[in-house]
Design an enzyme around this catalytic site. Sequence first.
Site, short mmCIF file in Angstrom:
data_model
loop_
_atom_site.label_atom_id
_atom_site.label_comp_id
_atom_site.label_asym_id
_atom_site.label_seq_id
_atom_site.Cartn_x
_atom_site.Cartn_y
_atom_site.Cartn_z
CE1 TYR A 1 -47.96 26.58 -21.77
CE2 TYR A 1 -48.75 25.88 -19.62
CZ TYR A 1 -48.11 25.61 -20.81
OH TYR A 1 -47.64 24.34 -21.05
N GLY B 1 -43.28 32.19 -17.48
CA GLY B 1 -42.38 31.21 -16.88
C GLY B 1 -42.76 30.92 -15.44
NE ARG B 2 -42.17 26.73 -11.67
CZ ARG B 2 -41.56 25.83 -10.91
NH1 ARG B 2 -40.69 25.01 -11.45
NH2 ARG B 2 -41.81 25.74 -9.63
CB CYS C 1 -46.39 32.84 -20.37
SG CYS C 1 -46.01 31.10 -20.15
CG HIS C 2 -47.14 30.18 -16.20
ND1 HIS C 2 -46.66 29.72 -17.41
CD2 HIS C 2 -47.63 29.10 -15.55
CE1 HIS C 2 -46.83 28.42 -17.48
NE2 HIS C 2 -47.43 28.01 -16.37
CD GLU D 1 -45.09 28.01 -10.55
OE1 GLU D 1 -44.68 27.41 -9.51
OE2 GLU D 1 -44.99 27.53 -11.68
#
Length: 111
Positions: A81, A31-32, A61-62, A35
């Site tokens: 991802y 997800g975010r 994923c991320h 970051e």
Amino acid sequence: EKPGHNFALNATFEDVQKTLDAYDGLYIPGGRAPEYLSLDEDVLSVVKDFAAKKKVIAQICHGVLVLAAAGILKGRKTTCYPACSPVVKLCNAEYVSAEPVSKAFTDKVKD
């Protein structure tokens, strides 16, 4: 953005850093969040310590962005991802497509 969780945190990354030997593995979510996590020096220090001690590190994923920021991807194969695959390649690591998703992994560093 929507909140990523609906529960009270019971430790900070700084707290975890002080008791790393109490942990056997590390899971980095997708997800975010990665970051932001990849910019946190306490998080990167935890990741580097787990890698140095050859403890289990899982990401999805991320989550690979955190491993990249910690500088531990070089020479590894990993899934992530697909939009993160250029970051994997820039870290001198090999992106592997996870088809089907049950084949997702990041390999260990060879001794």
